[in-house]
Design a protein around this motif. Structure first.
Motif, PDB file in Angstrom:
ATOM      1  N   GLN A 183      60.568  15.056 -11.205  1.00 24.92           N
ATOM      2  CA  GLN A 183      60.498  15.233  -9.755  1.00 24.92           C
ATOM      3  C   GLN A 183      61.631  14.487  -9.061  1.00 24.92           C
ATOM      4  OE1 GLN A 183      56.344  14.024  -9.035  1.00 24.92           O
ATOM      5  NE2 GLN A 183      55.982  16.087  -8.263  1.00 24.92           N
ATOM      6  N   TRP A 184      61.892  13.251  -9.518  1.00 27.73           N
ATOM      7  CA  TRP A 184      62.978  12.472  -8.929  1.00 27.73           C
ATOM      8  C   TRP A 184      64.318  13.178  -9.151  1.00 27.73           C
ATOM      9  CZ3 TRP A 184      67.441  10.540 -11.015  1.00 27.73           C
ATOM     10  CH2 TRP A 184      68.188   9.695 -10.189  1.00 27.73           C
ATOM     11  N   TYR A 185      64.512  13.688 -10.362  1.00 25.72           N
ATOM     12  CA  TYR A 185      65.758  14.372 -10.691  1.00 25.72           C
ATOM     13  C   TYR A 185      65.945  15.610  -9.820  1.00 25.72           C
ATOM     14  CZ  TYR A 185      69.117  17.165 -13.343  1.00 25.72           C
ATOM     15  OH  TYR A 185      70.201  17.946 -13.700  1.00 25.72           O
ATOM     16  N   GLN A 186      64.858  16.384  -9.663  1.00 22.68           N
ATOM     17  CA  GLN A 186      64.937  17.590  -8.853  1.00 22.68           C
ATOM     18  C   GLN A 186      65.253  17.258  -7.398  1.00 22.68           C
ATOM     19  OE1 GLN A 186      65.405  20.042 -11.069  1.00 22.68           O
ATOM     20  NE2 GLN A 186      63.977  21.376 -10.019  1.00 22.68           N
ATOM     21  N   ASN A 187      64.587  16.227  -6.873  1.00 25.71           N
ATOM     22  CA  ASN A 187      64.849  15.812  -5.493  1.00 25.71           C
ATOM     23  C   ASN A 187      66.287  15.327  -5.333  1.00 25.71           C
ATOM     24  OD1 ASN A 187      62.232  16.400  -4.659  1.00 25.71           O
ATOM     25  ND2 ASN A 187      61.486  14.341  -5.063  1.00 25.71           N
ATOM     26  N   HIS A 188      66.758  14.596  -6.336  1.00 26.49           N
ATOM     27  CA  HIS A 188      68.135  14.100  -6.306  1.00 26.49           C
ATOM     28  C   HIS A 188      69.124  15.260  -6.321  1.00 26.49           C
ATOM     29  CE1 HIS A 188      71.487  11.408  -6.945  1.00 26.49           C
ATOM     30  NE2 HIS A 188      71.831  12.050  -8.052  1.00 26.49           N
ATOM     31  N   GLN A 189      68.860  16.241  -7.186  1.00 29.10           N
ATOM     32  CA  GLN A 189      69.727  17.414  -7.273  1.00 29.10           C
ATOM     33  C   GLN A 189      69.736  18.193  -5.957  1.00 29.10           C
ATOM     34  OE1 GLN A 189      71.664  16.828 -10.030  1.00 29.10           O
ATOM     35  NE2 GLN A 189      71.413  18.941 -10.696  1.00 29.10           N
ATOM     36  N   ASN A 190      68.558  18.378  -5.375  1.00 30.90           N
ATOM     37  CA  ASN A 190      68.468  19.113  -4.113  1.00 30.90           C
ATOM     38  C   ASN A 190      69.211  18.393  -3.000  1.00 30.90           C
ATOM     39  OD1 ASN A 190      66.965  21.262  -5.107  1.00 30.90           O
ATOM     40  ND2 ASN A 190      65.000  20.291  -4.672  1.00 30.90           N
ATOM     41  N   THR A 191      69.103  17.069  -2.984  1.00 36.74           N
ATOM     42  CA  THR A 191      69.800  16.294  -1.957  1.00 36.74           C
ATOM     43  C   THR A 191      71.305  16.440  -2.102  1.00 36.74           C
ATOM     44  OG1 THR A 191      67.994  14.679  -1.852  1.00 36.74           O
ATOM     45  CG2 THR A 191      70.138  13.981  -1.014  1.00 36.74           C
ATOM     46  N   GLN A 192      71.786  16.366  -3.336  1.00 41.81           N
ATOM     47  CA  GLN A 192      73.218  16.531  -3.575  1.00 41.81           C
ATOM     48  C   GLN A 192      73.693  17.932  -3.189  1.00 41.81           C
ATOM     49  OE1 GLN A 192      73.746  15.163  -7.774  1.00 41.81           O
ATOM     50  NE2 GLN A 192      75.180  13.729  -6.852  1.00 41.81           N
ATOM     51  N   ALA A 193      72.921  18.942  -3.614  1.00 37.08           N
ATOM     52  CA  ALA A 193      73.290  20.323  -3.303  1.00 37.08           C
ATOM     53  C   ALA A 193      73.316  20.549  -1.793  1.00 37.08           C
ATOM     54  CB  ALA A 193      72.316  21.289  -3.968  1.00 37.08           C
ATOM     55  N   MET A 194      72.348  19.990  -1.095  1.00 38.02           N
ATOM     56  CA  MET A 194      72.298  20.135   0.355  1.00 38.02           C
ATOM     57  C   MET A 194      73.534  19.515   1.009  1.00 38.02           C
ATOM     58  SD  MET A 194      69.280  18.996   3.015  1.00 38.02           S
ATOM     59  CE  MET A 194      69.477  17.237   2.641  1.00 38.02           C
ATOM     60  N   GLY A 195      73.970  18.377   0.464  1.00 37.54           N
ATOM     61  CA  GLY A 195      75.158  17.720   1.006  1.00 37.54           C
ATOM     62  C   GLY A 195      76.405  18.593   0.874  1.00 37.54           C
ATOM     63  N   TYR A 196      76.581  19.214  -0.289  1.00 35.66           N
ATOM     64  CA  TYR A 196      77.728  20.107  -0.477  1.00 35.66           C
ATOM     65  C   TYR A 196      77.618  21.345   0.417  1.00 35.66           C
ATOM     66  CZ  TYR A 196      79.516  17.451  -4.448  1.00 35.66           C
ATOM     67  OH  TYR A 196      80.050  16.457  -5.239  1.00 35.66           O
ATOM     68  N   PHE A 197      76.391  21.853   0.571  1.00 36.36           N
ATOM     69  CA  PHE A 197      76.214  23.029   1.422  1.00 36.36           C
ATOM     70  C   PHE A 197      76.548  22.704   2.874  1.00 36.36           C
ATOM     71  CE2 PHE A 197      73.517  25.658   4.199  1.00 36.36           C
ATOM     72  CZ  PHE A 197      73.992  26.915   3.855  1.00 36.36           C
ATOM     73  N   GLU A 198      76.126  21.537   3.340  1.00 32.92           N
ATOM     74  CA  GLU A 198      76.439  21.139   4.715  1.00 32.92           C
ATOM     75  C   GLU A 198      77.943  20.974   4.904  1.00 32.92           C
ATOM     76  OE1 GLU A 198      74.048  17.664   5.208  1.00 32.92           O
ATOM     77  OE2 GLU A 198      72.254  18.793   5.802  1.00 32.92           O
ATOM     78  N   ALA A 199      78.629  20.440   3.885  1.00 29.65           N
ATOM     79  CA  ALA A 199      80.092  20.328   3.949  1.00 29.65           C
ATOM     80  C   ALA A 199      80.735  21.708   4.009  1.00 29.65           C
ATOM     81  CB  ALA A 199      80.602  19.547   2.741  1.00 29.65           C
ATOM     82  N   LEU A 200      80.180  22.642   3.248  1.00 34.38           N
ATOM     83  CA  LEU A 200      80.693  24.016   3.250  1.00 34.38           C
ATOM     84  C   LEU A 200      80.495  24.657   4.629  1.00 34.38           C
ATOM     85  CD1 LEU A 200      80.153  26.620   0.429  1.00 34.38           C
ATOM     86  CD2 LEU A 200      79.840  27.266   2.805  1.00 34.38           C
ATOM     87  N   GLU A 201      79.311  24.484   5.189  1.00 36.48           N
ATOM     88  CA  GLU A 201      79.036  25.036   6.516  1.00 36.48           C
ATOM     89  C   GLU A 201      79.999  24.474   7.550  1.00 36.48           C
ATOM     90  OE1 GLU A 201      74.641  26.558   7.485  1.00 36.48           O
ATOM     91  OE2 GLU A 201      74.773  24.396   7.226  1.00 36.48           O
ATOM     92  N   ALA A 202      80.235  23.178   7.495  1.00 44.62           N
ATOM     93  CA  ALA A 202      81.144  22.550   8.447  1.00 44.62           C
ATOM     94  C   ALA A 202      82.555  23.112   8.300  1.00 44.62           C
ATOM     95  CB  ALA A 202      81.153  21.034   8.240  1.00 44.62           C
ATOM     96  N   ALA A 203      83.005  23.283   7.056  1.00 40.67           N
ATOM     97  CA  ALA A 203      84.349  23.815   6.814  1.00 40.67           C
ATOM     98  C   ALA A 203      84.459  25.276   7.246  1.00 40.67           C
ATOM     99  CB  ALA A 203      84.699  23.674   5.338  1.00 40.67           C
ATOM    100  N   SER A 204      83.351  26.012   7.216  1.00 46.18           N
ATOM    101  CA  SER A 204      83.390  27.443   7.539  1.00 46.18           C
ATOM    102  C   SER A 204      83.728  27.704   9.003  1.00 46.18           C
ATOM    103  CB  SER A 204      82.051  28.105   7.186  1.00 46.18           C
ATOM    104  OG  SER A 204      81.031  27.709   8.086  1.00 46.18           O
ATOM    105  N   VAL A 205      83.479  26.746   9.878  1.00 45.60           N
ATOM    106  CA  VAL A 205      83.764  26.941  11.303  1.00 45.60           C
ATOM    107  C   VAL A 205      85.026  26.196  11.733  1.00 45.60           C
ATOM    108  CG1 VAL A 205      81.357  27.372  11.900  1.00 45.60           C
ATOM    109  CG2 VAL A 205      82.212  25.026  11.924  1.00 45.60           C
ATOM    110  N   MET A 206      85.722  25.600  10.758  1.00 39.50           N
ATOM    111  CA  MET A 206      86.985  24.925  11.038  1.00 39.50           C
ATOM    112  C   MET A 206      88.138  25.871  10.703  1.00 39.50           C
ATOM    113  SD  MET A 206      85.948  21.246   9.322  1.00 39.50           S
ATOM    114  CE  MET A 206      87.580  20.526   9.519  1.00 39.50           C
ATOM    115  N   THR A 207      89.322  25.494  11.096  1.00 40.67           N
ATOM    116  CA  THR A 207      90.502  26.310  10.802  1.00 40.67           C
ATOM    117  C   THR A 207      91.553  25.455  10.097  1.00 40.67           C
ATOM    118  OG1 THR A 207      91.433  25.831  12.995  1.00 40.67           O
ATOM    119  CG2 THR A 207      90.119  27.847  12.755  1.00 40.67           C
TER     120      THR A 207
END
Length: 212
Positions: free
Chosen positions: A43-67
């Motif tokens: 459970q800890w590993y899964q939560n850790h993985q999800n947190t990391q994945a969410m961080g990369y996704f948020e970075a991707l979203e931020a970059a998608s609206v930049m130029t």
């Protein structure tokens, strides 16, 4: 004396039982404890993985609206990390879809196509894969790769038949196959009755009538 004898018999019975089953009890207790600890660790590993994945996704979203080139590099890097390290997470599939949209908006059709093709082949969410096929067909239509576009629209997933038929009509119309385009749009109209795109599809059908 009788009391001592009775107590001794009970002790002997307990010792005898422990000799027979003590090791088994210890093993079972260890297995149960290991199972509990393993589950909590997972459970800890899964939560850790999800947190990391969410961080990369948020970075991707931020970059998608930049130029700019730096934004493009961040976008591709975040998507690549999600796909490589978290391929089965929902964030990887959603990230590929967002990246494809951003890259297509910036004129990078090849980059967008690569993102969509990965999602179709490797994505974990059936609904997002269906959307990716629809969008890839649209991108291929823009590139005038009509046969490849139509191939993406074969065997539409459940719930997407109307939208796939509409896009199929667009491709056939671009090929000047007006009768086939009309048939596809009419099919879409029947499937999407009451949908927000109904009027738009009807306008396409009417436009064909004006050209014939």
């Amino acid at each position: 004396m009788a009391y001592d004898l009775e107590e001794q018999e009970k002790l002997d019975a307990i010792k005898d039982w422990w000799t027979r089953y003590g090791t088994l009890c210890v093993v079972l207790a260890f297995v149960v404890l290991a199972g509990i600890l393993g589950w909590r660790g997972w459970q800890w590993y899964q939560n850790h993985q999800n947190t990391q994945a969410m961080g990369y996704f948020e970075a991707l979203e931020a970059a998608s609206v930049m130029t700019g080139e730096e934004a493009d590099a961040r976008l591709v890097a975040a998507s690549s990390t999600l796909r490589a390290d978290f391929p089965k997470s929902g964030y990887a599939s959603r990230g590929a879809l967002v990246a494809a949209w951003a890259l297509q908006e910036r004129g990078n059709a090849d980059g967008a196509r690569e993102q969509l093709e990965w999602l179709i082949q490797q994505g974990s969410d059936p609904a997002l894969k269906a959307v990716a096929r629809l969008r890839l067909a649209g991108l291929l239509l823009e590139q005038k790769n009509f046969d490849a576009a139509l191939a993406q629209l074969n065997n539409p997933p459940e719930g997407f038949a109307g939208l796939y038929a509409d896009r199929k009509g667009d491709v056939l119309f671009a090929q000047q196959k007006l009768a086939d385009a009309r048939a596809a749009w009419q099919e879409a109209l029947g499937l999407l009755k009451g949908d927000a795109v109904e009027q738009l599809i009807q306008l396409k059908i009417d436009a064909i009538g004006e050209q014939q």
